[in-house]
Scaffold this motif. Sequence first.
Motif, short mmCIF file in Angstrom:
data_model
loop_
_atom_site.label_atom_id
_atom_site.label_comp_id
_atom_site.label_asym_id
_atom_site.label_seq_id
_atom_site.Cartn_x
_atom_site.Cartn_y
_atom_site.Cartn_z
N PRO A 1 15.61 -33.86 23.38
CA PRO A 1 16.48 -33.86 24.54
C PRO A 1 15.77 -34.47 25.75
O PRO A 1 14.57 -34.32 25.92
CB PRO A 1 16.76 -32.37 24.77
N VAL A 2 16.53 -35.15 26.60
CA VAL A 2 15.95 -35.75 27.80
C VAL A 2 16.40 -34.96 29.01
O VAL A 2 17.42 -34.27 28.97
CB VAL A 2 16.41 -37.22 27.95
N PRO A 3 15.64 -35.00 30.11
CA PRO A 3 16.03 -34.27 31.31
C PRO A 3 17.39 -34.72 31.81
O PRO A 3 17.67 -35.91 31.91
CB PRO A 3 14.93 -34.62 32.32
N VAL A 4 18.25 -33.77 32.15
CA VAL A 4 19.60 -34.09 32.60
C VAL A 4 19.56 -34.89 33.89
O VAL A 4 20.42 -35.70 34.15
CB VAL A 4 20.41 -32.80 32.78
N GLU B 1 -8.98 -37.00 26.72
CA GLU B 1 -8.01 -37.64 25.83
C GLU B 1 -6.64 -36.99 25.96
O GLU B 1 -5.62 -37.68 25.90
CB GLU B 1 -8.51 -37.57 24.39
N ARG B 2 -6.60 -35.68 26.18
CA ARG B 2 -5.31 -35.01 26.39
C ARG B 2 -4.67 -35.47 27.69
O ARG B 2 -3.45 -35.63 27.79
CB ARG B 2 -5.49 -33.48 26.37
N GLU B 3 -5.50 -35.70 28.72
CA GLU B 3 -4.96 -36.20 29.97
C GLU B 3 -4.40 -37.61 29.80
O GLU B 3 -3.34 -37.95 30.32
CB GLU B 3 -6.05 -36.20 31.05
N VAL B 4 -5.11 -38.43 29.03
CA VAL B 4 -4.61 -39.78 28.74
C VAL B 4 -3.30 -39.70 27.96
O VAL B 4 -2.35 -40.44 28.23
CB VAL B 4 -5.67 -40.59 27.96
N LEU B 5 -3.23 -38.77 27.02
CA LEU B 5 -2.00 -38.60 26.24
C LEU B 5 -0.84 -38.20 27.14
O LEU B 5 0.28 -38.70 26.99
CB LEU B 5 -2.22 -37.55 25.15
N ARG B 6 -1.08 -37.32 28.08
CA ARG B 6 -0.01 -36.91 29.02
C ARG B 6 0.46 -38.11 29.84
O ARG B 6 1.65 -38.23 30.16
CB ARG B 6 -0.50 -35.79 29.92
N CYS B 7 -0.47 -38.99 30.19
CA CYS B 7 -0.09 -40.21 30.91
C CYS B 7 0.77 -41.10 30.02
O CYS B 7 1.74 -41.73 30.48
CB CYS B 7 -1.33 -40.97 31.35
N MET B 8 0.43 -41.17 28.73
CA MET B 8 1.21 -41.96 27.79
C MET B 8 2.62 -41.38 27.66
O MET B 8 3.61 -42.11 27.60
CB MET B 8 0.50 -42.01 26.43
N ALA C 1 2.62 -41.70 19.03
CA ALA C 1 1.77 -40.70 19.67
C ALA C 1 2.58 -39.84 20.64
O ALA C 1 2.42 -38.61 20.70
CB ALA C 1 0.63 -41.38 20.42
N VAL C 2 3.47 -40.47 21.38
CA VAL C 2 4.32 -39.74 22.33
C VAL C 2 5.25 -38.80 21.60
O VAL C 2 5.45 -37.64 22.01
CB VAL C 2 5.11 -40.73 23.20
N ALA C 3 5.84 -39.26 20.49
CA ALA C 3 6.74 -38.40 19.71
C ALA C 3 5.99 -37.18 19.18
O ALA C 3 6.49 -36.05 19.23
CB ALA C 3 7.35 -39.20 18.56
N VAL D 1 3.56 -31.14 24.44
CA VAL D 1 2.80 -31.80 25.50
C VAL D 1 3.77 -32.53 26.43
O VAL D 1 4.51 -33.40 26.00
CB VAL D 1 1.79 -32.81 24.92
N GLY D 2 3.75 -32.15 27.70
CA GLY D 2 4.64 -32.78 28.66
C GLY D 2 3.96 -33.93 29.38
O GLY D 2 2.74 -34.14 29.26
N PRO D 3 4.72 -34.69 30.15
CA PRO D 3 4.14 -35.82 30.88
C PRO D 3 3.29 -35.36 32.05
O PRO D 3 3.49 -34.26 32.58
CB PRO D 3 5.38 -36.58 31.37
#
Length: 255
Positions: A73-76, A183-190, A229-231, A238-240
């Motif tokens: 789901p995407v943010p409304v 790496e988790r911070e980079v993933l959140r950026c991704m 990776a994002v999926a 993991v959120g943005p």
Amino acid sequence: MVRIRVLVVDDHRIFAESLAAALAAEPDVEVAAAGSGPAALRCLERAVAEGRRYDVLLVDADLGGKPTGGRSPVPVRDADEEGLVDGLSLVAGVRAAQPAVRTVVLAGKDDPRRAALALGAGASGWVAKDCSLSRLLAVIRGVLRDETHLPPALLTGVLKELTAARRHRSESERLVESLTPREREVLRCMVAGLGRKAVAERLFLSPHTVRTHMQNVLGKLGVHSTLAAVALARRAGVGPVDLAGDVVERGGQLA
């Protein structure tokens, strides 16, 4: 008499108005209708401002004519004003914004996978659009008692879907936990959709260093693309990264 406030959200006007009229005939039900996700959000916000919150949302599973399939789901708030917001996205948005509101998904056909997605998004029930009024009223009153309602024919399929989703989520969480803090911070950026240059500027790193981190992230997660990776990250919860002005620490243990 305590009245139940119901909001019907369906972009098929005749169906929405007919259902609203049928529900309004009940002495303890007060009902309104909205024809899109954005319109529903405006109704909810206006009700809160006026001190008369809705209790239950009845949401069309195919709201906007864009079935969710398997995507998250995407943010409304990302929706446009034409109402092109799928029903499960609305469920997720309402769950995040007003968790006290119960949502029930109205579906044109039984679908265990989408019913499981609805429950995962925060719905309290999944009901066929052609069910009887008495059945729908029982569900409305039931979800207000914190019950979860599904058609009996869907129970086995939904349980299988939820079990599979939990297994995939557990594996995804294990992989994400193998990442270093940086790496988790980079993933959140991704996950936030930032490119290599934007990530470098945000984290005060060189593009070459960011490229190395991204390659390490893909390798540890066992995927071959940023999209994959994002999926996986979203499955793991993991959120943005917050783009509204997080202060990113220079150096230190995140370097």
